[in-house]
Enzyme design. Structure first.
Site, PDB file in Angstrom:
ATOM      1  N   LYS A  18      32.312  16.792  13.749  1.00  0.00           N
ATOM      2  CA  LYS A  18      33.335  15.767  13.480  1.00  0.00           C
ATOM      3  C   LYS A  18      34.725  16.267  13.879  1.00  0.00           C
ATOM      4  O   LYS A  18      35.441  15.614  14.634  1.00  0.00           O
ATOM      5  CB  LYS A  18      33.332  15.376  11.991  1.00  0.00           C
ATOM      6  CG  LYS A  18      32.001  14.812  11.509  1.00  0.00           C
ATOM      7  CD  LYS A  18      32.045  14.402  10.046  1.00  0.00           C
ATOM      8  CE  LYS A  18      32.191  15.536   9.063  1.00  0.00           C
ATOM      9  NZ  LYS A  18      31.031  16.442   8.999  1.00  0.00           N
ATOM     10  N   ARG A  94      32.239   9.112   1.709  1.00  0.00           N
ATOM     11  CA  ARG A  94      30.964   9.824   1.564  1.00  0.00           C
ATOM     12  C   ARG A  94      30.136   9.231   0.440  1.00  0.00           C
ATOM     13  O   ARG A  94      29.116   9.815   0.047  1.00  0.00           O
ATOM     14  CB  ARG A  94      31.214  11.292   1.259  1.00  0.00           C
ATOM     15  CG  ARG A  94      31.827  11.991   2.438  1.00  0.00           C
ATOM     16  CD  ARG A  94      31.724  13.494   2.329  1.00  0.00           C
ATOM     17  NE  ARG A  94      32.712  14.049   3.208  1.00  0.00           N
ATOM     18  CZ  ARG A  94      32.543  15.151   3.915  1.00  0.00           C
ATOM     19  NH1 ARG A  94      31.445  15.841   3.825  1.00  0.00           N
ATOM     20  NH2 ARG A  94      33.494  15.583   4.698  1.00  0.00           N
ATOM     21  N   ARG A 129      31.201  29.322  13.083  1.00  0.00           N
ATOM     22  CA  ARG A 129      32.503  28.628  13.183  1.00  0.00           C
ATOM     23  C   ARG A 129      33.658  29.536  12.769  1.00  0.00           C
ATOM     24  O   ARG A 129      33.569  30.299  11.819  1.00  0.00           O
ATOM     25  CB  ARG A 129      32.524  27.391  12.296  1.00  0.00           C
ATOM     26  CG  ARG A 129      33.947  26.817  12.204  1.00  0.00           C
ATOM     27  CD  ARG A 129      34.031  25.454  11.657  1.00  0.00           C
ATOM     28  NE  ARG A 129      33.271  25.286  10.441  1.00  0.00           N
ATOM     29  CZ  ARG A 129      33.003  24.116   9.910  1.00  0.00           C
ATOM     30  NH1 ARG A 129      33.421  23.015  10.484  1.00  0.00           N
ATOM     31  NH2 ARG A 129      32.315  24.043   8.797  1.00  0.00           N
ATOM     32  N   ARG A 158      35.966  29.669   6.975  1.00  0.00           N
ATOM     33  CA  ARG A 158      36.113  28.831   5.784  1.00  0.00           C
ATOM     34  C   ARG A 158      35.291  29.381   4.627  1.00  0.00           C
ATOM     35  O   ARG A 158      34.199  29.885   4.840  1.00  0.00           O
ATOM     36  CB  ARG A 158      35.639  27.414   6.122  1.00  0.00           C
ATOM     37  CG  ARG A 158      36.746  26.406   6.043  1.00  0.00           C
ATOM     38  CD  ARG A 158      36.344  25.127   6.659  1.00  0.00           C
ATOM     39  NE  ARG A 158      35.284  24.440   5.914  1.00  0.00           N
ATOM     40  CZ  ARG A 158      34.818  23.245   6.245  1.00  0.00           C
ATOM     41  NH1 ARG A 158      35.303  22.622   7.298  1.00  0.00           N
ATOM     42  NH2 ARG A 158      33.872  22.682   5.540  1.00  0.00           N
ATOM     43  N   ARG A 169      25.737  21.819   0.861  1.00  0.00           N
ATOM     44  CA  ARG A 169      26.491  20.709   1.463  1.00  0.00           C
ATOM     45  C   ARG A 169      25.542  19.712   2.135  1.00  0.00           C
ATOM     46  O   ARG A 169      25.730  18.498   2.055  1.00  0.00           O
ATOM     47  CB  ARG A 169      27.513  21.254   2.472  1.00  0.00           C
ATOM     48  CG  ARG A 169      28.739  21.848   1.790  1.00  0.00           C
ATOM     49  CD  ARG A 169      29.428  22.898   2.624  1.00  0.00           C
ATOM     50  NE  ARG A 169      29.912  22.420   3.905  1.00  0.00           N
ATOM     51  CZ  ARG A 169      30.264  23.218   4.912  1.00  0.00           C
ATOM     52  NH1 ARG A 169      30.184  24.533   4.785  1.00  0.00           N
ATOM     53  NH2 ARG A 169      30.693  22.700   6.037  1.00  0.00           N
TER      54      ARG A 169
HETATM   55  P1  AP5 Z   1      33.033  21.083  13.484  1.00  0.00           P
HETATM   56  O1  AP5 Z   1      33.617  20.171  14.500  1.00  0.00           O
HETATM   57  O2  AP5 Z   1      33.950  21.979  12.734  1.00  0.00           O
HETATM   58  O3  AP5 Z   1      32.079  20.249  12.485  1.00  0.00           O
HETATM   59  P2  AP5 Z   1      32.409  19.227  11.312  1.00  0.00           P
HETATM   60  O4  AP5 Z   1      31.437  18.117  11.401  1.00  0.00           O
HETATM   61  O5  AP5 Z   1      33.867  18.892  11.308  1.00  0.00           O
HETATM   62  O6  AP5 Z   1      31.992  20.143  10.096  1.00  0.00           O
HETATM   63  P3  AP5 Z   1      32.558  20.360   8.648  1.00  0.00           P
HETATM   64  O7  AP5 Z   1      31.875  21.573   8.132  1.00  0.00           O
HETATM   65  O8  AP5 Z   1      34.051  20.364   8.644  1.00  0.00           O
HETATM   66  O9  AP5 Z   1      32.016  19.133   7.885  1.00  0.00           O
HETATM   67  P4  AP5 Z   1      31.829  19.027   6.365  1.00  0.00           P
HETATM   68  O10 AP5 Z   1      31.596  17.581   6.213  1.00  0.00           O
HETATM   69  O11 AP5 Z   1      30.822  19.928   5.806  1.00  0.00           O
HETATM   70  O12 AP5 Z   1      33.215  19.594   5.789  1.00  0.00           O
HETATM   71  P5  AP5 Z   1      34.552  18.907   5.278  1.00  0.00           P
HETATM   72  O13 AP5 Z   1      35.658  19.809   5.583  1.00  0.00           O
HETATM   73  O14 AP5 Z   1      34.639  17.507   5.737  1.00  0.00           O
HETATM   74  O15 AP5 Z   1      31.916  21.947  14.235  1.00  0.00           O
HETATM   75  C1  AP5 Z   1      31.210  22.955  13.581  1.00  0.00           C
HETATM   76  C2  AP5 Z   1      31.014  24.174  14.504  1.00  0.00           C
HETATM   77  O16 AP5 Z   1      30.177  23.810  15.601  1.00  0.00           O
HETATM   78  C3  AP5 Z   1      32.326  24.674  15.149  1.00  0.00           C
HETATM   79  O17 AP5 Z   1      32.276  26.068  15.235  1.00  0.00           O
HETATM   80  C4  AP5 Z   1      32.335  24.047  16.542  1.00  0.00           C
HETATM   81  O18 AP5 Z   1      33.011  24.852  17.491  1.00  0.00           O
HETATM   82  C5  AP5 Z   1      30.842  23.962  16.852  1.00  0.00           C
HETATM   83  N1  AP5 Z   1      30.515  22.780  17.658  1.00  0.00           N
HETATM   84  C6  AP5 Z   1      31.010  21.516  17.497  1.00  0.00           C
HETATM   85  N2  AP5 Z   1      30.472  20.681  18.409  1.00  0.00           N
HETATM   86  C7  AP5 Z   1      29.608  21.428  19.156  1.00  0.00           C
HETATM   87  C8  AP5 Z   1      28.733  21.129  20.251  1.00  0.00           C
HETATM   88  N3  AP5 Z   1      28.640  19.893  20.743  1.00  0.00           N
HETATM   89  N4  AP5 Z   1      27.976  22.134  20.750  1.00  0.00           N
HETATM   90  C9  AP5 Z   1      28.059  23.396  20.240  1.00  0.00           C
HETATM   91  N5  AP5 Z   1      28.865  23.735  19.219  1.00  0.00           N
HETATM   92  C10 AP5 Z   1      29.631  22.763  18.672  1.00  0.00           C
HETATM   93  O19 AP5 Z   1      34.282  18.899   3.715  1.00  0.00           O
HETATM   94  C11 AP5 Z   1      34.242  20.110   2.988  1.00  0.00           C
HETATM   95  C12 AP5 Z   1      34.032  19.824   1.505  1.00  0.00           C
HETATM   96  O20 AP5 Z   1      35.114  19.026   0.998  1.00  0.00           O
HETATM   97  C13 AP5 Z   1      32.775  19.014   1.146  1.00  0.00           C
HETATM   98  O21 AP5 Z   1      31.658  19.851   0.991  1.00  0.00           O
HETATM   99  C14 AP5 Z   1      33.211  18.353  -0.181  1.00  0.00           C
HETATM  100  O22 AP5 Z   1      33.094  19.258  -1.254  1.00  0.00           O
HETATM  101  C15 AP5 Z   1      34.672  18.067   0.053  1.00  0.00           C
HETATM  102  N6  AP5 Z   1      34.903  16.711   0.600  1.00  0.00           N
HETATM  103  C16 AP5 Z   1      35.257  16.391   1.879  1.00  0.00           C
HETATM  104  N7  AP5 Z   1      35.360  15.056   2.027  1.00  0.00           N
HETATM  105  C17 AP5 Z   1      35.062  14.510   0.821  1.00  0.00           C
HETATM  106  C18 AP5 Z   1      34.979  13.165   0.329  1.00  0.00           C
HETATM  107  N8  AP5 Z   1      35.212  12.092   1.113  1.00  0.00           N
HETATM  108  N9  AP5 Z   1      34.642  12.981  -0.965  1.00  0.00           N
HETATM  109  C19 AP5 Z   1      34.399  14.020  -1.787  1.00  0.00           C
HETATM  110  N10 AP5 Z   1      34.452  15.315  -1.387  1.00  0.00           N
HETATM  111  C20 AP5 Z   1      34.782  15.561  -0.096  1.00  0.00           C
END
Ligand code: AP5
Length: 222
Positions: A18, A94, A129, A158, A169
Protein backbone atom coordinates in the site's frame (compact mmCIF):
# COMPACT_ATOMS: atom_id res chain seq x y z
CA UNK A 1 -14.69 24.68 -14.21
CA UNK A 2 -12.24 22.03 -13.02
CA UNK A 3 -13.17 18.34 -12.71
CA UNK A 4 -13.68 17.18 -9.14
CA UNK A 5 -10.52 15.78 -7.55
CA UNK A 6 -10.07 12.01 -7.15
CA UNK A 7 -11.02 10.27 -3.92
CA UNK A 8 -9.33 6.92 -3.59
CA UNK A 9 -9.01 4.18 -0.99
CA UNK A 10 -6.27 1.58 -1.05
CA UNK A 11 -6.40 -1.60 0.97
CA UNK A 12 -4.67 -4.93 1.32
CA UNK A 13 -2.96 -7.17 3.84
CA UNK A 14 0.04 -5.99 5.89
CA UNK A 15 3.01 -5.42 3.56
CA UNK A 16 0.90 -5.92 0.44
CA UNK A 17 2.49 -2.73 -0.91
CA UNK A 18 0.00 0.00 0.00
CA UNK A 19 2.60 2.55 1.11
CA UNK A 20 4.86 1.79 -1.86
CA UNK A 21 2.04 2.31 -4.37
CA UNK A 22 0.90 5.45 -2.56
CA UNK A 23 4.34 7.01 -3.20
CA UNK A 24 3.92 6.34 -6.93
CA UNK A 25 0.28 7.46 -7.04
CA UNK A 26 0.90 10.76 -5.24
CA UNK A 27 3.91 11.49 -7.49
CA UNK A 28 1.73 11.25 -10.58
CA UNK A 29 -1.70 12.36 -9.40
CA UNK A 30 -0.83 14.86 -6.64
CA UNK A 31 -3.38 13.45 -4.20
CA UNK A 32 -3.00 13.97 -0.46
CA UNK A 33 -1.81 10.69 1.06
CA UNK A 34 -3.56 9.93 4.34
CA UNK A 35 -2.21 6.76 5.95
CA UNK A 36 -3.87 5.68 9.18
CA UNK A 37 -0.75 3.78 10.31
CA UNK A 38 1.52 6.79 9.64
CA UNK A 39 -0.80 9.12 11.57
CA UNK A 40 -0.72 6.69 14.51
CA UNK A 41 3.07 6.38 14.42
CA UNK A 42 3.30 10.20 14.40
CA UNK A 43 1.17 10.27 17.58
CA UNK A 44 3.49 7.71 19.17
CA UNK A 45 6.55 9.73 18.18
CA UNK A 46 4.97 12.88 19.64
CA UNK A 47 4.38 11.02 22.94
CA UNK A 48 0.69 12.02 23.06
CA UNK A 49 -1.92 10.24 25.17
CA UNK A 50 -3.54 8.85 21.98
CA UNK A 51 -0.14 7.64 20.85
CA UNK A 52 0.47 5.79 24.11
CA UNK A 53 -2.88 4.05 23.89
CA UNK A 54 -2.49 3.25 20.19
CA UNK A 55 0.93 1.66 20.74
CA UNK A 56 -0.57 -1.00 23.03
CA UNK A 57 -2.87 -2.18 20.26
CA UNK A 58 -0.29 -1.89 17.50
CA UNK A 59 2.14 -4.00 19.53
CA UNK A 60 -0.43 -6.78 19.50
CA UNK A 61 -1.31 -6.32 15.83
CA UNK A 62 -4.84 -5.32 16.79
CA UNK A 63 -7.03 -2.50 15.50
CA UNK A 64 -6.64 0.73 17.43
CA UNK A 65 -10.04 1.80 18.84
CA UNK A 66 -12.30 3.93 16.65
CA UNK A 67 -12.30 6.84 19.17
CA UNK A 68 -8.68 7.46 18.22
CA UNK A 69 -8.55 6.51 14.55
CA UNK A 70 -11.80 7.92 13.21
CA UNK A 71 -11.27 11.50 14.43
CA UNK A 72 -7.66 11.50 13.30
CA UNK A 73 -8.53 10.47 9.74
CA UNK A 74 -11.56 12.75 9.54
CA UNK A 75 -9.46 15.80 10.44
CA UNK A 76 -6.99 15.06 7.64
CA UNK A 77 -9.78 14.49 5.11
CA UNK A 78 -11.30 17.82 6.09
CA UNK A 79 -8.02 19.65 5.56
CA UNK A 80 -8.10 22.24 2.75
CA UNK A 81 -5.33 20.39 0.86
CA UNK A 82 -7.33 17.14 0.75
CA UNK A 83 -10.44 19.02 -0.33
CA UNK A 84 -8.62 20.81 -3.12
CA UNK A 85 -6.25 18.12 -4.46
CA UNK A 86 -8.25 15.00 -3.65
CA UNK A 87 -7.23 12.24 -1.27
CA UNK A 88 -5.70 8.79 -1.16
CA UNK A 89 -6.74 6.97 1.98
CA UNK A 90 -4.39 4.15 2.97
CA UNK A 91 -5.22 1.55 5.63
CA UNK A 92 -8.63 2.97 6.45
CA UNK A 93 -11.40 1.80 6.86
CA UNK A 94 -10.46 -1.54 8.43
CA UNK A 95 -13.90 -2.32 9.88
CA UNK A 96 -17.48 -1.65 8.94
CA UNK A 97 -17.83 0.82 11.82
CA UNK A 98 -14.94 2.87 10.38
CA UNK A 99 -16.52 2.78 6.92
CA UNK A 100 -19.91 3.84 8.26
CA UNK A 101 -18.36 6.71 10.25
CA UNK A 102 -16.72 8.01 7.09
CA UNK A 103 -19.93 7.85 5.13
CA UNK A 104 -21.75 9.71 7.88
CA UNK A 105 -19.18 12.50 7.65
CA UNK A 106 -19.93 12.72 3.93
CA UNK A 107 -16.73 11.17 2.55
CA UNK A 108 -17.41 8.80 -0.34
CA UNK A 109 -14.60 7.27 -2.41
CA UNK A 110 -14.69 6.99 -6.22
CA UNK A 111 -12.57 3.87 -6.25
CA UNK A 112 -11.50 1.15 -3.80
CA UNK A 113 -8.18 -0.47 -4.76
CA UNK A 114 -7.51 -3.91 -3.32
CA UNK A 115 -3.95 -5.26 -3.49
CA UNK A 116 -3.97 -9.05 -3.62
CA UNK A 117 -0.77 -10.79 -2.51
CA UNK A 118 -0.33 -14.42 -1.41
CA UNK A 119 0.48 -14.83 2.25
CA UNK A 120 3.88 -16.47 1.84
CA UNK A 121 5.20 -13.35 0.10
CA UNK A 122 3.93 -10.99 2.81
CA UNK A 123 6.17 -12.27 5.59
CA UNK A 124 9.29 -11.88 3.47
CA UNK A 125 8.26 -8.33 2.56
CA UNK A 126 7.73 -7.36 6.18
CA UNK A 127 10.96 -8.78 7.50
CA UNK A 128 13.05 -7.08 4.78
CA UNK A 129 11.31 -3.70 4.95
CA UNK A 130 13.34 -0.65 5.98
CA UNK A 131 12.38 3.02 6.23
CA UNK A 132 14.37 6.17 5.60
CA UNK A 133 13.61 8.52 8.51
CA UNK A 134 14.86 11.51 6.49
CA UNK A 135 12.74 11.15 3.32
CA UNK A 136 10.04 8.79 4.60
CA UNK A 137 10.76 6.45 1.67
CA UNK A 138 10.05 2.73 1.94
CA UNK A 139 12.83 0.26 1.05
CA UNK A 140 13.31 -3.49 1.00
CA UNK A 141 16.73 -5.07 1.53
CA UNK A 142 16.16 -7.38 -1.44
CA UNK A 143 13.45 -5.84 -3.65
CA UNK A 144 14.08 -2.10 -3.23
CA UNK A 145 17.57 -1.63 -1.82
CA UNK A 146 18.75 1.87 -0.81
CA UNK A 147 20.46 3.90 -3.56
CA UNK A 148 23.50 4.99 -1.54
CA UNK A 149 25.66 3.89 1.41
CA UNK A 150 24.61 7.02 3.23
CA UNK A 151 20.93 6.09 3.04
CA UNK A 152 21.69 2.44 3.91
CA UNK A 153 23.40 3.55 7.12
CA UNK A 154 20.41 5.51 8.42
CA UNK A 155 17.58 3.04 7.60
CA UNK A 156 15.29 2.01 10.44
CA UNK A 157 12.86 -0.84 11.04
CA UNK A 158 9.28 -0.59 12.29
CA UNK A 159 8.59 -1.96 15.79
CA UNK A 160 5.83 -4.24 14.46
CA UNK A 161 7.85 -5.66 11.55
CA UNK A 162 8.79 -9.01 13.05
CA UNK A 163 7.63 -12.38 11.79
CA UNK A 164 5.72 -12.96 15.02
CA UNK A 165 3.92 -9.59 14.88
CA UNK A 166 3.05 -9.75 11.20
CA UNK A 167 1.20 -12.99 11.90
CA UNK A 168 -0.94 -11.20 14.46
CA UNK A 169 -1.54 -8.34 11.99
CA UNK A 170 -2.54 -10.84 9.30
CA UNK A 171 -4.97 -12.50 11.66
CA UNK A 172 -6.64 -9.14 12.38
CA UNK A 173 -6.74 -8.42 8.65
CA UNK A 174 -8.53 -11.70 7.90
CA UNK A 175 -11.07 -11.05 10.63
CA UNK A 176 -12.11 -7.72 9.12
CA UNK A 177 -11.45 -7.73 5.40
CA UNK A 178 -14.71 -9.29 4.16
CA UNK A 179 -16.91 -6.85 6.07
CA UNK A 180 -15.09 -3.89 4.54
CA UNK A 181 -14.97 -5.32 1.01
CA UNK A 182 -18.69 -6.00 0.94
CA UNK A 183 -19.36 -2.28 1.46
CA UNK A 184 -17.29 -1.20 -1.58
CA UNK A 185 -18.05 -4.06 -4.02
CA UNK A 186 -19.36 -1.74 -6.72
CA UNK A 187 -16.28 0.46 -6.86
CA UNK A 188 -13.58 -2.14 -6.16
CA UNK A 189 -10.69 -2.78 -8.52
CA UNK A 190 -8.60 -5.84 -7.66
CA UNK A 191 -4.92 -5.57 -8.43
CA UNK A 192 -2.35 -8.35 -8.56
CA UNK A 193 0.07 -7.06 -5.92
CA UNK A 194 2.63 -9.84 -6.25
CA UNK A 195 4.08 -8.42 -9.48
CA UNK A 196 6.98 -5.95 -9.48
CA UNK A 197 6.38 -2.51 -7.98
CA UNK A 198 6.21 -0.95 -11.50
CA UNK A 199 3.83 -3.60 -12.84
CA UNK A 200 1.54 -3.17 -9.87
CA UNK A 201 1.55 0.57 -10.45
CA UNK A 202 0.74 0.10 -14.16
CA UNK A 203 -2.50 -1.67 -13.18
CA UNK A 204 -3.44 1.08 -10.73
CA UNK A 205 -2.46 3.82 -13.18
CA UNK A 206 -4.84 2.36 -15.80
CA UNK A 207 -7.73 2.40 -13.36
CA UNK A 208 -7.01 5.96 -12.23
CA UNK A 209 -6.59 7.28 -15.78
CA UNK A 210 -9.95 5.80 -16.69
CA UNK A 211 -11.57 7.31 -13.63
CA UNK A 212 -10.09 10.72 -14.37
CA UNK A 213 -11.38 10.57 -17.95
CA UNK A 214 -14.84 9.65 -16.70
CA UNK A 215 -14.84 12.62 -14.34
CA UNK A 216 -13.67 15.00 -17.07
CA UNK A 217 -16.19 13.51 -19.52
CA UNK A 218 -19.04 14.17 -17.15
CA UNK A 219 -17.93 17.76 -16.92
CA UNK A 220 -17.94 18.10 -20.69
CA UNK A 221 -21.59 17.09 -21.01
CA UNK A 222 -22.86 19.61 -18.46
P1 AP5 B 1 4.73 -1.48 1.93
O1 AP5 B 1 4.42 -0.66 0.74
O2 AP5 B 1 5.42 -0.83 3.08
O3 AP5 B 1 3.41 -2.27 2.42
P2 AP5 B 1 2.09 -1.78 3.16
O4 AP5 B 1 0.95 -2.47 2.54
O5 AP5 B 1 2.07 -0.29 3.23
O6 AP5 B 1 2.37 -2.45 4.56
P3 AP5 B 1 2.10 -2.01 6.05
O7 AP5 B 1 2.86 -2.98 6.88
O8 AP5 B 1 2.38 -0.56 6.25
O9 AP5 B 1 0.60 -2.30 6.22
P4 AP5 B 1 -0.13 -2.53 7.55
O10 AP5 B 1 -1.54 -2.44 7.13
O11 AP5 B 1 0.27 -3.74 8.27
O12 AP5 B 1 0.42 -1.34 8.48
P5 AP5 B 1 -0.15 0.09 8.86
O13 AP5 B 1 0.99 0.98 9.06
O14 AP5 B 1 -1.22 0.51 7.93
O15 AP5 B 1 5.59 -2.73 1.42
C1 AP5 B 1 6.11 -3.67 2.30
C2 AP5 B 1 7.54 -4.09 1.88
O16 AP5 B 1 7.48 -4.78 0.63
C3 AP5 B 1 8.49 -2.90 1.65
O17 AP5 B 1 9.77 -3.26 2.08
C4 AP5 B 1 8.47 -2.68 0.13
O18 AP5 B 1 9.69 -2.16 -0.35
C5 AP5 B 1 8.23 -4.10 -0.38
N1 AP5 B 1 7.42 -4.12 -1.60
C6 AP5 B 1 6.31 -3.36 -1.86
N2 AP5 B 1 5.82 -3.65 -3.08
C7 AP5 B 1 6.62 -4.63 -3.60
C8 AP5 B 1 6.61 -5.36 -4.83
N3 AP5 B 1 5.67 -5.15 -5.75
N4 AP5 B 1 7.57 -6.30 -5.01
C9 AP5 B 1 8.52 -6.52 -4.06
N5 AP5 B 1 8.58 -5.86 -2.89
C10 AP5 B 1 7.64 -4.93 -2.65
O19 AP5 B 1 -0.82 -0.24 10.26
C11 AP5 B 1 -0.02 -0.59 11.38
C12 AP5 B 1 -0.90 -0.80 12.61
O20 AP5 B 1 -1.61 0.41 12.92
C13 AP5 B 1 -2.00 -1.86 12.47
O21 AP5 B 1 -1.52 -3.14 12.78
C14 AP5 B 1 -3.04 -1.35 13.50
O22 AP5 B 1 -2.66 -1.72 14.81
C15 AP5 B 1 -2.93 0.15 13.37
N6 AP5 B 1 -3.89 0.70 12.39
C16 AP5 B 1 -3.61 1.18 11.14
N7 AP5 B 1 -4.74 1.59 10.53
C17 AP5 B 1 -5.76 1.36 11.39
C18 AP5 B 1 -7.18 1.56 11.33
N8 AP5 B 1 -7.80 2.06 10.24
N9 AP5 B 1 -7.91 1.21 12.41
C19 AP5 B 1 -7.35 0.70 13.52
N10 AP5 B 1 -6.01 0.48 13.64
C20 AP5 B 1 -5.22 0.81 12.59
Amino acid sequence: KKAEPLRIMISGAPASGKGTQCELITDKYGLVHIAAGDLLRAEIAAGSENGKQAKEYMDKGKLVPDEIVVTMVKERLNGPDSQEKGWLLDGYPRSSSQAIALKEFGFQPDLFILLEVPEEILVERVVGRRLDPVTGKIYHLKYSPPETEEIAARLTQRFDDTEEKVKLRLHTHHQNVEAVLSLYKDITVKVNGSASKQDVFAQIDDALTQLQEQKQGKLGTV
